[in-house]
Scaffold this motif. Sequence first.
Motif, PDB file in Angstrom:
ATOM      1  N   GLY A 179      44.269  31.047  54.727  1.00  0.00           N
ATOM      2  CA  GLY A 179      43.686  29.856  54.138  1.00  0.00           C
ATOM      3  C   GLY A 179      42.777  30.177  52.983  1.00  0.00           C
ATOM      4  N   ILE A 180      42.506  29.189  52.137  1.00  0.00           N
ATOM      5  CA  ILE A 180      41.660  29.405  50.977  1.00  0.00           C
ATOM      6  C   ILE A 180      40.237  29.677  51.438  1.00  0.00           C
ATOM      7  N   LEU A 181      39.691  30.817  51.023  1.00  0.00           N
ATOM      8  CA  LEU A 181      38.365  31.249  51.452  1.00  0.00           C
ATOM      9  C   LEU A 181      38.239  31.158  52.973  1.00  0.00           C
ATOM     10  N   SER A 220      36.911  37.415  47.495  1.00  0.00           N
ATOM     11  CA  SER A 220      37.742  36.343  46.948  1.00  0.00           C
ATOM     12  C   SER A 220      38.096  36.710  45.517  1.00  0.00           C
ATOM     13  N   LEU A 221      39.362  36.647  45.226  1.00  0.00           N
ATOM     14  CA  LEU A 221      39.857  36.935  43.891  1.00  0.00           C
ATOM     15  C   LEU A 221      40.266  35.622  43.241  1.00  0.00           C
ATOM     16  N   ALA A 222      39.519  35.206  42.199  1.00  0.00           N
ATOM     17  CA  ALA A 222      39.758  33.935  41.536  1.00  0.00           C
ATOM     18  C   ALA A 222      40.996  34.015  40.653  1.00  0.00           C
ATOM     19  N   LEU A 236      36.428  39.089  40.714  1.00  0.00           N
ATOM     20  CA  LEU A 236      36.228  39.304  42.144  1.00  0.00           C
ATOM     21  C   LEU A 236      34.844  38.805  42.535  1.00  0.00           C
ATOM     22  N   PHE A 237      34.777  38.112  43.661  1.00  0.00           N
ATOM     23  CA  PHE A 237      33.527  37.518  44.132  1.00  0.00           C
ATOM     24  C   PHE A 237      33.363  37.812  45.615  1.00  0.00           C
ATOM     25  N   HIS A 238      32.106  37.727  46.057  1.00  0.00           N
ATOM     26  CA  HIS A 238      31.871  37.542  47.486  1.00  0.00           C
ATOM     27  C   HIS A 238      32.328  36.135  47.871  1.00  0.00           C
ATOM     28  N   THR A 239      32.922  35.998  49.029  1.00  0.00           N
ATOM     29  CA  THR A 239      33.365  34.667  49.468  1.00  0.00           C
ATOM     30  C   THR A 239      32.195  33.695  49.542  1.00  0.00           C
ATOM     31  N   LEU A 274      31.044  32.621  45.984  1.00  0.00           N
ATOM     32  CA  LEU A 274      31.951  31.683  45.338  1.00  0.00           C
ATOM     33  C   LEU A 274      31.838  30.296  45.961  1.00  0.00           C
ATOM     34  N   GLU A 275      31.717  30.218  47.271  1.00  0.00           N
ATOM     35  CA  GLU A 275      31.590  28.916  47.920  1.00  0.00           C
ATOM     36  C   GLU A 275      30.284  28.226  47.526  1.00  0.00           C
ATOM     37  N   ARG A 276      29.184  29.002  47.464  1.00  0.00           N
ATOM     38  CA  ARG A 276      27.911  28.393  47.054  1.00  0.00           C
ATOM     39  C   ARG A 276      27.984  27.881  45.620  1.00  0.00           C
ATOM     40  N   TRP A 277      28.633  28.649  44.765  1.00  0.00           N
ATOM     41  CA  TRP A 277      28.746  28.235  43.364  1.00  0.00           C
ATOM     42  C   TRP A 277      29.568  26.953  43.234  1.00  0.00           C
TER      43      TRP A 277
END
Length: 755
Positions: free
Chosen positions: A710-712, A723-725, A730-733, A736-739
């Motif tokens: 699933g997504i994130l 998480s790879l956008a 590349l991000f921490h999951t 990315l969710e907070r952003w």
Amino acid sequence: MLRLALACNLAMGLPSLATNTVVADLLILAFLHSGGMNTQNDEPRDLENGIETPRQQRSSWPTFLFITFVLFMLTNGRGEDVSSTRDQYVDGLQSLNYQLLNYSAWLNGTASNFSLPVEDPNTIPLASAFIKFGSKLDPQEGSYYSNLTGFWHGDLGFHNLTSLNASEAASSWRHLSEQFILPTNLSSIPDLLGPWNFTRSNKVTLSIGDKLVAFKHNDTESKDIAIIHGKVDLSEPGNSEELRLDFEGIHILSTGTVYAMAESTGHGLDLRSLPALVPETFRNDSARAVEMELAARISKLGEKIESGAYDQDSADADDSPKTKCSFRLFAQLAPTDVPKELMDELEQEIEKPTGITTVRAPELAIDAVLLSQNCGMLYEIKDVSGVQSQRLYRKISSYSGFATLVNLALLALFRRQAANSSSAVGLSRVSRYTFLIQSLIDAISLIGQMAVLIGQIQAPEDAPSVRPSPPSPAVTTTQPTTSPAQAEDTNAQAVPTQPPAPAPATPALPPPTTPTRPSFLQFLWNHIRTDPAARLWTLLSLSFIVVFRVVIALSLPLFFIALLYTCMWMMQIYRSARRSRSSGLSAEYLVGTTLGRLFFVCYFLVCPKNILDVEPRSWIYGVGILMFLQILVILLQERLGPAFFLPKGLSRTQTYDYHPPMPLPDPESPDQSLGDCAICMDAILVDPSLRRRSKSSDGKERPVIGRATGILGKVGGTRKTYSLAPCHHLFHTACLERWLAIKVNLLLNGLVLVV
């Protein structure tokens, strides 16, 4: 334009202030959402797939037309003329004064224009063939209920006295019915019956008001006569209408017997004729009780005229079917084995509760007969049970308390789910129609706002893709193709070129035709079909029309309720399978909401003694089973995949995977990271629990990070940390969710500030 709509709203007059506020909020939201004001300049994005989609230009006029139509439907009513109502009250007061004057003169033996009508001697014997009239009981052995104020319901058995069937012709009451209908004019019966189908009526509901009339006559105090009044509603299967009859009668407390007259609503009843129905031994006391009742009604009507507190009669009564048949109602209470003293104590506690312990209340039941001489019919009223008003009010209070607790629980579950799905990613997973169905069921706009927010996030999905326009025809020329080396030689000397080929002749185009202008209905349908906002507000408009026009009119079919409950989670399953994304709805919310909503329908459709007297329906169990099966499918979509129940050929949606398999870093690297997060700039460390071994093309095993579904999302209950956008950053999951949550909150806060 918005002020104009609100002015029309106030001019037409909504039924209540709450409705006015809701519709005003609906107008503002619709106007802002449809493009009436430019609330932001940011382009919407499909945050689920990482693809930008241009915003559609929407017109506010179609949405304004929808809301205006809703306002017209909600406010299409007529106010009553107060002056005309007062004139009717004054005329009624004068008529009652005239009736009382003549009636009192008749009782006292002086000259009067009133005479007691003579009742057919076959009426009581015919009624006695179906019910057994009671007698006085030993007060130490048994008693009757003395207060019949409450609500009753039972079954009807129809008998056509003018045409008896074989079993009726062989009954013991055949000769009584023949004598009873001798004065009946058979040719006038069809005109008297009216539009109601009496032969199909099989249910009866009675609402009774019972008032004891205590008086003294010749130094003798009487407390055995009560004046009752109320309504009799006849209903038939498959028909939402009811035939309503008003009745006035006399209740003899010592025998538990009721003698009453009934007429169609609006025809009026003369209380002075009631003593003719009762036996001779109770006639004098009944006549005195009627005199006191007339005086009491005159006094009450005079107070209403002086204070201006007029009763607003229901419009439904004027639209109900009418009949010219005159009825007599005879009823007999079932005796109880409760002594008279204990029964009085029980009824006193029911009327004015003090908390004392009394005898257990016996069942309140009657047998009754409803017969009409001028229409030649008889109804046998069977299995009639009732509940007294005070006990019903207690049941209503208890139900209200439980319903409030259930609603608070539903609200708490909704707030928790709304908090979990507040991000753009969470809103993109949820089906807006699931919440629209719930908003229709609730008839409030609280959960409907959640559907609007979801629609804001998912609007780009419904926008049609922009197709490139076909190239226009142009004149082509042929030029030689030169190599780079030849191009350099052209600087030294000119190279002769081949002349261009002549352009082909352009075919003659047909003369332009004037395009036909689409009709308004075609334009409206095309707008609803292509504009997501128009579809959303159309559904909301229909929902309000159904709630305020159908539900309030109490004509909403039960199958529509079952359809709403059955489809509550169906749209969520469809969206998850179509978008190949899990629902994002927690099991707590799914199960809790289903149980809470089933509480209401099961109370009315399972409990045989509910407060609205709705008959139980066995199919409600199937609705509950279907709802829990849908919950099971949603939960399995979380574990097995959104389209696990579909063939692979039907699951064709390809969405971006934010957690692709990635090779582990060099095992000798000291930090063991995948790189730096593009938001917090910290290293993205590898979780050792996610490592697994896989074989490469050369047959060697290499460690890789496992794939998420699933997504994130999660895998086996373990949350992915990277998480790879789509932009390959590349991000921490969590980062990315907070952003994403911050960006969406800014978007929504901007909309709220404008509203």
